[in-house]
Write an enzyme that holds these catalytic residues in place. Structure first.
Site, PDB file in Angstrom:
ATOM      1  N   GLY A  49      52.254  28.220  -2.514  1.00  0.00           N
ATOM      2  CA  GLY A  49      50.822  28.669  -1.230  1.00  0.00           C
ATOM      3  C   GLY A  49      51.449  29.555  -0.022  1.00  0.00           C
ATOM      4  O   GLY A  49      53.075  28.902  -0.369  1.00  0.00           O
ATOM      5  N   GLN A 105      53.588  33.257   7.319  1.00  0.00           N
ATOM      6  CA  GLN A 105      54.933  33.083   7.002  1.00  0.00           C
ATOM      7  C   GLN A 105      55.195  34.603   6.919  1.00  0.00           C
ATOM      8  O   GLN A 105      56.312  35.057   6.781  1.00  0.00           O
ATOM      9  CB  GLN A 105      54.951  32.839   5.597  1.00  0.00           C
ATOM     10  N   CYS A 141      59.430  24.982   1.273  1.00  0.00           N
ATOM     11  CA  CYS A 141      58.637  26.194   2.005  1.00  0.00           C
ATOM     12  C   CYS A 141      59.148  27.287   1.696  1.00  0.00           C
ATOM     13  O   CYS A 141      60.296  27.148   2.083  1.00  0.00           O
ATOM     14  CB  CYS A 141      58.353  25.655   3.439  1.00  0.00           C
ATOM     15  N   LEU A 142      58.707  28.145   1.809  1.00  0.00           N
ATOM     16  CA  LEU A 142      58.896  29.245   2.087  1.00  0.00           C
ATOM     17  C   LEU A 142      60.036  29.954   2.873  1.00  0.00           C
ATOM     18  O   LEU A 142      61.043  30.961   2.913  1.00  0.00           O
ATOM     19  CB  LEU A 142      58.225  30.749   1.131  1.00  0.00           C
ATOM     20  N   HIS A 187      49.757  21.158   4.190  1.00  0.00           N
ATOM     21  CA  HIS A 187      50.885  22.174   4.635  1.00  0.00           C
ATOM     22  C   HIS A 187      50.527  23.156   4.755  1.00  0.00           C
ATOM     23  O   HIS A 187      51.015  23.789   5.466  1.00  0.00           O
ATOM     24  CB  HIS A 187      52.121  22.486   2.371  1.00  0.00           C
ATOM     25  N   GLU A 188      49.740  23.912   3.938  1.00  0.00           N
ATOM     26  CA  GLU A 188      49.446  24.977   4.765  1.00  0.00           C
ATOM     27  C   GLU A 188      48.386  25.093   5.897  1.00  0.00           C
ATOM     28  O   GLU A 188      48.804  26.363   6.547  1.00  0.00           O
ATOM     29  CB  GLU A 188      48.612  26.400   2.970  1.00  0.00           C
ATOM     30  N   HIS A 224      51.059  25.609   8.782  1.00  0.00           N
ATOM     31  CA  HIS A 224      51.455  26.846   9.664  1.00  0.00           C
ATOM     32  C   HIS A 224      50.386  27.223  10.180  1.00  0.00           C
ATOM     33  O   HIS A 224      50.703  28.084  11.083  1.00  0.00           O
ATOM     34  CB  HIS A 224      51.500  27.363   8.050  1.00  0.00           C
TER      35      HIS A 224
HETATM   36 NI    NI Z   1      55.332  25.811   3.712  1.00  0.00          NI
END
Ligand code: NI
Length: 176
Positions: free
Chosen positions: A47, A52, A100-101, A142-143, A146
């Site tokens: 995701g 991001q 997380c990226l 989680h998204e 963000h």
């Molecule tokens: Ni993330």
């Protein structure tokens, strides 16, 4: 199109709430979603949210068939959610390992609601809604964080359960 550089923890753009997408912007959001998708796939993420890649608008995508990062999780259908709104179905929550990226190489044990309802728009402006459970619900929470400027380490209740992926993987004997 192509991939975009992922902003990492420490960047101010990850710490601020994102703006709502208005109707007139939907047309240009298509190219952002393509960039999000290509970047997510290139980084093997499950995701990703627009902030991001430095675009502070309320857009998220998620979904995977099989994930190397989360090999034990059931597939989640690919979904684009613009202006998502989440609601909690029950107060039941559980802890689970999350990465997380934007926080590369690290994972933490994060409490999330087990079941949530979500709604938002797709690229055509149609209403998208559903109920998600378990890892699926975790990803959406989680998204959505963000979009509020929150990264998963801020949710960890006990920082002893925050560490490097390779060390955690070995000590746990694989991903749970
Ligand atoms: Ni993330």
């Amino acid at each position: 199109m192509g991939t975009r550089r992922i902003m990492k923890m420490g960047s101010k753009s990850l710490c601020q709430p994102s703006e709502w997408v208005d109707q007139a912007e939907l047309a240009e959001v298509g190219s952002i979603v393509l960039e999000l998708r290509e970047t997510m796939l290139a980084e093997k993420g499950v995701g990703i949210a627009a902030p991001q890649i430095g675009y502070n608008k309320r857009i998220m995508i998620f979904g995977f068939e099989h994930s190397e990062r989360y090999p034990n999780q059931a597939p989640v259908p690919y979904t684009v959610l613009i202006n998502p709104i989440l609601s909690v179905i029950s107060e039941e929550w559980e802890e689970g390992w999350e990465g997380c990226l934007s926080v590369p190489g690290l994972r933490g044990l994060v409490p999330r609601y087990k079941t949530i309802a979500y709604r938002g728009l797709d690229l055509q402006g149609n209403l998208v809604s559903g109920v998600a459970e378990g890892f699926h619900a975790r990803m959406i929470q989680h998204e959505n964080d963000h979009l509020e400027g929150i990264l998963f380490p801020q949710r960890i209740r006990d920082l002893r359960f925050f560490g490097f992926e390779d060390t955690l993987y070995v000590e746990q004997g694989g991903w749970l």
